[in-house]
Design a protein around this motif. Structure first.
Motif, PDB file in Angstrom:
ATOM      1  N   MET A  21     -17.353 -21.045 -16.150  1.00  0.00           N
ATOM      2  CA  MET A  21     -15.927 -21.070 -16.492  1.00  0.00           C
ATOM      3  C   MET A  21     -15.468 -19.706 -16.978  1.00  0.00           C
ATOM      4  O   MET A  21     -14.382 -19.235 -16.618  1.00  0.00           O
ATOM      5  CB  MET A  21     -15.651 -22.118 -17.568  1.00  0.00           C
ATOM      6  N   LEU A  22     -16.293 -19.066 -17.790  1.00  0.00           N
ATOM      7  CA  LEU A  22     -15.953 -17.744 -18.317  1.00  0.00           C
ATOM      8  C   LEU A  22     -15.870 -16.722 -17.186  1.00  0.00           C
ATOM      9  O   LEU A  22     -14.922 -15.937 -17.117  1.00  0.00           O
ATOM     10  CB  LEU A  22     -16.994 -17.320 -19.349  1.00  0.00           C
ATOM     11  N   ILE A  23     -16.822 -16.756 -16.282  1.00  0.00           N
ATOM     12  CA  ILE A  23     -16.802 -15.845 -15.132  1.00  0.00           C
ATOM     13  C   ILE A  23     -15.547 -16.082 -14.302  1.00  0.00           C
ATOM     14  O   ILE A  23     -14.876 -15.143 -13.876  1.00  0.00           O
ATOM     15  CB  ILE A  23     -18.080 -15.994 -14.282  1.00  0.00           C
ATOM     16  N   GLU A  24     -15.205 -17.343 -14.104  1.00  0.00           N
ATOM     17  CA  GLU A  24     -14.017 -17.661 -13.313  1.00  0.00           C
ATOM     18  C   GLU A  24     -12.753 -17.118 -13.973  1.00  0.00           C
ATOM     19  O   GLU A  24     -11.874 -16.573 -13.305  1.00  0.00           O
ATOM     20  CB  GLU A  24     -13.906 -19.169 -13.100  1.00  0.00           C
ATOM     21  N   ARG A  25     -12.661 -17.247 -15.294  1.00  0.00           N
ATOM     22  CA  ARG A  25     -11.493 -16.709 -16.008  1.00  0.00           C
ATOM     23  C   ARG A  25     -11.407 -15.193 -15.824  1.00  0.00           C
ATOM     24  O   ARG A  25     -10.341 -14.647 -15.603  1.00  0.00           O
ATOM     25  CB  ARG A  25     -11.578 -17.038 -17.505  1.00  0.00           C
ATOM     26  N   ILE A  26     -12.544 -14.528 -15.922  1.00  0.00           N
ATOM     27  CA  ILE A  26     -12.563 -13.069 -15.751  1.00  0.00           C
ATOM     28  C   ILE A  26     -12.179 -12.711 -14.318  1.00  0.00           C
ATOM     29  O   ILE A  26     -11.411 -11.776 -14.085  1.00  0.00           O
ATOM     30  CB  ILE A  26     -13.935 -12.491 -16.150  1.00  0.00           C
ATOM     31  N   GLU A  27     -12.682 -13.464 -13.347  1.00  0.00           N
ATOM     32  CA  GLU A  27     -12.334 -13.202 -11.945  1.00  0.00           C
ATOM     33  C   GLU A  27     -10.839 -13.388 -11.697  1.00  0.00           C
ATOM     34  O   GLU A  27     -10.221 -12.625 -10.955  1.00  0.00           O
ATOM     35  CB  GLU A  27     -13.154 -14.101 -11.020  1.00  0.00           C
ATOM     36  N   PHE A  28     -10.232 -14.410 -12.309  1.00  0.00           N
ATOM     37  CA  PHE A  28      -8.786 -14.599 -12.175  1.00  0.00           C
ATOM     38  C   PHE A  28      -8.036 -13.418 -12.781  1.00  0.00           C
ATOM     39  O   PHE A  28      -7.050 -12.940 -12.222  1.00  0.00           O
ATOM     40  CB  PHE A  28      -8.326 -15.898 -12.848  1.00  0.00           C
ATOM     41  N   ALA A  29      -8.507 -12.960 -13.938  1.00  0.00           N
ATOM     42  CA  ALA A  29      -7.860 -11.815 -14.587  1.00  0.00           C
ATOM     43  C   ALA A  29      -7.999 -10.567 -13.721  1.00  0.00           C
ATOM     44  O   ALA A  29      -7.052  -9.778 -13.604  1.00  0.00           O
ATOM     45  CB  ALA A  29      -8.467 -11.577 -15.970  1.00  0.00           C
ATOM     46  N   LEU A  30      -9.153 -10.387 -13.092  1.00  0.00           N
ATOM     47  CA  LEU A  30      -9.342  -9.249 -12.187  1.00  0.00           C
ATOM     48  C   LEU A  30      -8.403  -9.354 -10.992  1.00  0.00           C
ATOM     49  O   LEU A  30      -7.795  -8.360 -10.580  1.00  0.00           O
ATOM     50  CB  LEU A  30     -10.797  -9.185 -11.699  1.00  0.00           C
ATOM     51  N   GLN A  81      -8.086 -15.461 -24.556  1.00  0.00           N
ATOM     52  CA  GLN A  81      -7.560 -15.826 -23.242  1.00  0.00           C
ATOM     53  C   GLN A  81      -8.658 -15.877 -22.180  1.00  0.00           C
ATOM     54  O   GLN A  81      -8.448 -16.452 -21.119  1.00  0.00           O
ATOM     55  CB  GLN A  81      -6.489 -14.842 -22.814  1.00  0.00           C
ATOM     56  N   LEU A  82      -9.784 -15.282 -22.462  1.00  0.00           N
ATOM     57  CA  LEU A  82     -10.887 -15.350 -21.505  1.00  0.00           C
ATOM     58  C   LEU A  82     -11.636 -16.670 -21.609  1.00  0.00           C
ATOM     59  O   LEU A  82     -12.387 -17.023 -20.714  1.00  0.00           O
ATOM     60  CB  LEU A  82     -11.864 -14.183 -21.724  1.00  0.00           C
ATOM     61  N   LEU A  83     -11.399 -17.405 -22.696  1.00  0.00           N
ATOM     62  CA  LEU A  83     -12.098 -18.671 -22.903  1.00  0.00           C
ATOM     63  C   LEU A  83     -11.236 -19.834 -22.461  1.00  0.00           C
ATOM     64  O   LEU A  83     -10.084 -19.942 -22.872  1.00  0.00           O
ATOM     65  CB  LEU A  83     -12.444 -18.839 -24.385  1.00  0.00           C
ATOM     66  N   PRO A  84     -11.760 -20.712 -21.622  1.00  0.00           N
ATOM     67  CA  PRO A  84     -10.993 -21.902 -21.228  1.00  0.00           C
ATOM     68  C   PRO A  84     -11.040 -22.915 -22.373  1.00  0.00           C
ATOM     69  O   PRO A  84     -11.930 -23.731 -22.458  1.00  0.00           O
ATOM     70  CB  PRO A  84     -11.734 -22.403 -19.983  1.00  0.00           C
ATOM     71  N   THR A  85     -10.081 -22.830 -23.293  1.00  0.00           N
ATOM     72  CA  THR A  85     -10.168 -23.613 -24.525  1.00  0.00           C
ATOM     73  C   THR A  85      -9.525 -24.986 -24.460  1.00  0.00           C
ATOM     74  O   THR A  85      -9.784 -25.812 -25.317  1.00  0.00           O
ATOM     75  CB  THR A  85      -9.546 -22.840 -25.704  1.00  0.00           C
ATOM     76  N   GLU A  87      -8.666 -28.642 -22.352  1.00  0.00           N
ATOM     77  CA  GLU A  87      -9.244 -29.477 -21.299  1.00  0.00           C
ATOM     78  C   GLU A  87      -8.558 -29.203 -19.959  1.00  0.00           C
ATOM     79  O   GLU A  87      -9.197 -29.150 -18.918  1.00  0.00           O
ATOM     80  CB  GLU A  87      -9.125 -30.951 -21.664  1.00  0.00           C
ATOM     81  N   MET A  88      -7.248 -28.999 -19.995  1.00  0.00           N
ATOM     82  CA  MET A  88      -6.506 -28.709 -18.768  1.00  0.00           C
ATOM     83  C   MET A  88      -7.038 -27.423 -18.119  1.00  0.00           C
ATOM     84  O   MET A  88      -7.233 -27.364 -16.912  1.00  0.00           O
ATOM     85  CB  MET A  88      -5.020 -28.561 -19.063  1.00  0.00           C
ATOM     86  N   GLU A  89      -7.280 -26.384 -18.934  1.00  0.00           N
ATOM     87  CA  GLU A  89      -7.787 -25.123 -18.394  1.00  0.00           C
ATOM     88  C   GLU A  89      -9.187 -25.304 -17.807  1.00  0.00           C
ATOM     89  O   GLU A  89      -9.510 -24.723 -16.786  1.00  0.00           O
ATOM     90  CB  GLU A  89      -7.818 -24.054 -19.486  1.00  0.00           C
ATOM     91  N   ARG A  90     -10.009 -26.110 -18.473  1.00  0.00           N
ATOM     92  CA  ARG A  90     -11.366 -26.330 -17.940  1.00  0.00           C
ATOM     93  C   ARG A  90     -11.308 -27.096 -16.626  1.00  0.00           C
ATOM     94  O   ARG A  90     -12.056 -26.820 -15.704  1.00  0.00           O
ATOM     95  CB  ARG A  90     -12.211 -27.040 -18.983  1.00  0.00           C
ATOM     96  N   LYS A  91     -10.401 -28.073 -16.540  1.00  0.00           N
ATOM     97  CA  LYS A  91     -10.276 -28.831 -15.298  1.00  0.00           C
ATOM     98  C   LYS A  91      -9.710 -27.953 -14.185  1.00  0.00           C
ATOM     99  O   LYS A  91     -10.102 -28.070 -13.038  1.00  0.00           O
ATOM    100  CB  LYS A  91      -9.393 -30.054 -15.501  1.00  0.00           C
ATOM    101  N   ALA A  92      -8.788 -27.072 -14.532  1.00  0.00           N
ATOM    102  CA  ALA A  92      -8.212 -26.164 -13.541  1.00  0.00           C
ATOM    103  C   ALA A  92      -9.171 -25.026 -13.212  1.00  0.00           C
ATOM    104  O   ALA A  92      -8.950 -24.272 -12.276  1.00  0.00           O
ATOM    105  CB  ALA A  92      -6.900 -25.585 -14.064  1.00  0.00           C
ATOM    106  N   ALA A  93     -10.240 -24.917 -13.997  1.00  0.00           N
ATOM    107  CA  ALA A  93     -11.283 -23.901 -13.807  1.00  0.00           C
ATOM    108  C   ALA A  93     -10.749 -22.490 -13.928  1.00  0.00           C
ATOM    109  O   ALA A  93     -11.243 -21.576 -13.312  1.00  0.00           O
ATOM    110  CB  ALA A  93     -11.994 -24.102 -12.475  1.00  0.00           C
ATOM    111  N   GLY A  94      -9.727 -22.301 -14.718  1.00  0.00           N
ATOM    112  CA  GLY A  94      -9.217 -20.957 -14.968  1.00  0.00           C
ATOM    113  C   GLY A  94      -7.894 -20.732 -14.267  1.00  0.00           C
ATOM    114  O   GLY A  94      -7.516 -21.464 -13.369  1.00  0.00           O
ATOM    115  N   ARG A  95      -7.223 -19.722 -14.701  1.00  0.00           N
ATOM    116  CA  ARG A  95      -5.948 -19.327 -14.110  1.00  0.00           C
ATOM    117  C   ARG A  95      -5.647 -17.921 -14.605  1.00  0.00           C
ATOM    118  O   ARG A  95      -6.244 -17.473 -15.579  1.00  0.00           O
ATOM    119  CB  ARG A  95      -4.839 -20.280 -14.509  1.00  0.00           C
TER     120      ARG A  95
END
Length: 140
Positions: A21-30, A81-85, A87-95
């Motif tokens: 999940m953390l990697i996915e958040r970073i990839e979205f930010a990139l 903001q890098l942490l999917p904190t 439940e909605m963010e975890r289900k969406a797997a990042g944004r």
């Protein structure tokens, strides 16, 4: 005494799931910044090989707190903001995340007295209406 741990943000997730999940958040930010991993390495000061290893889902290299701070600073986002904190963010797997400087502007705006905030809101409505009319006239 039993602790109610259901409210803990990452309850029930394994370390690899959280890392993913953390990697996915970073990839979205990139992606939002239109950066490559090489760009991230340069701007964060982290070694390129380290960035590639730590953002590789197949490997087990861990992102340290220092790594996350360097990445957040480079991307101009809050570390949180890098942490999917939620439940909605975890289900969406990042944004894509908002820039830290944008959040600062919002904080400044929201801290204004109510009458000033209302004035800024009314100005925003005028601007949006003007922009909508411009877009409509360009379409015709």
């Amino acid at each position: 005494m039993e602790l109610d741990s259901d409210g803990y943000e990452f309850f029930g997730f394994s370390d690899p799931e959280l890392r993913g999940m953390l990697i996915e958040r970073i990839e979205f930010a990139l992606a939002a910044a239109k950066w490559s991993r090489v760009d991230l390495a340069k701007k964060s000061g982290l070694p390129k090989s380290s960035v590639y290893a730590k953002l590789n889902r197949e490997l087990t290299s861990e992102l340290t707190f220092s790594d996350l701070c360097a990445i957040a600073k480079a991307l101009d986002v809050s570390l949180l903001q890098l942490l999917p904190t939620t439940e909605m963010e975890r289900k969406a797997a990042g944004r894509p995340v908002a820039k830290g400087s944008t959040l600062k502007k919002l904080d400044d705006l929201l801290s204004r007295p109510e009458e000033e905030f209302e004035l800024v809101y009314q100005l925003d409505l005028v601007i949006r209406n003007y922009m909508a009319r411009q877009a409509n006239s360009d379409d015709q």
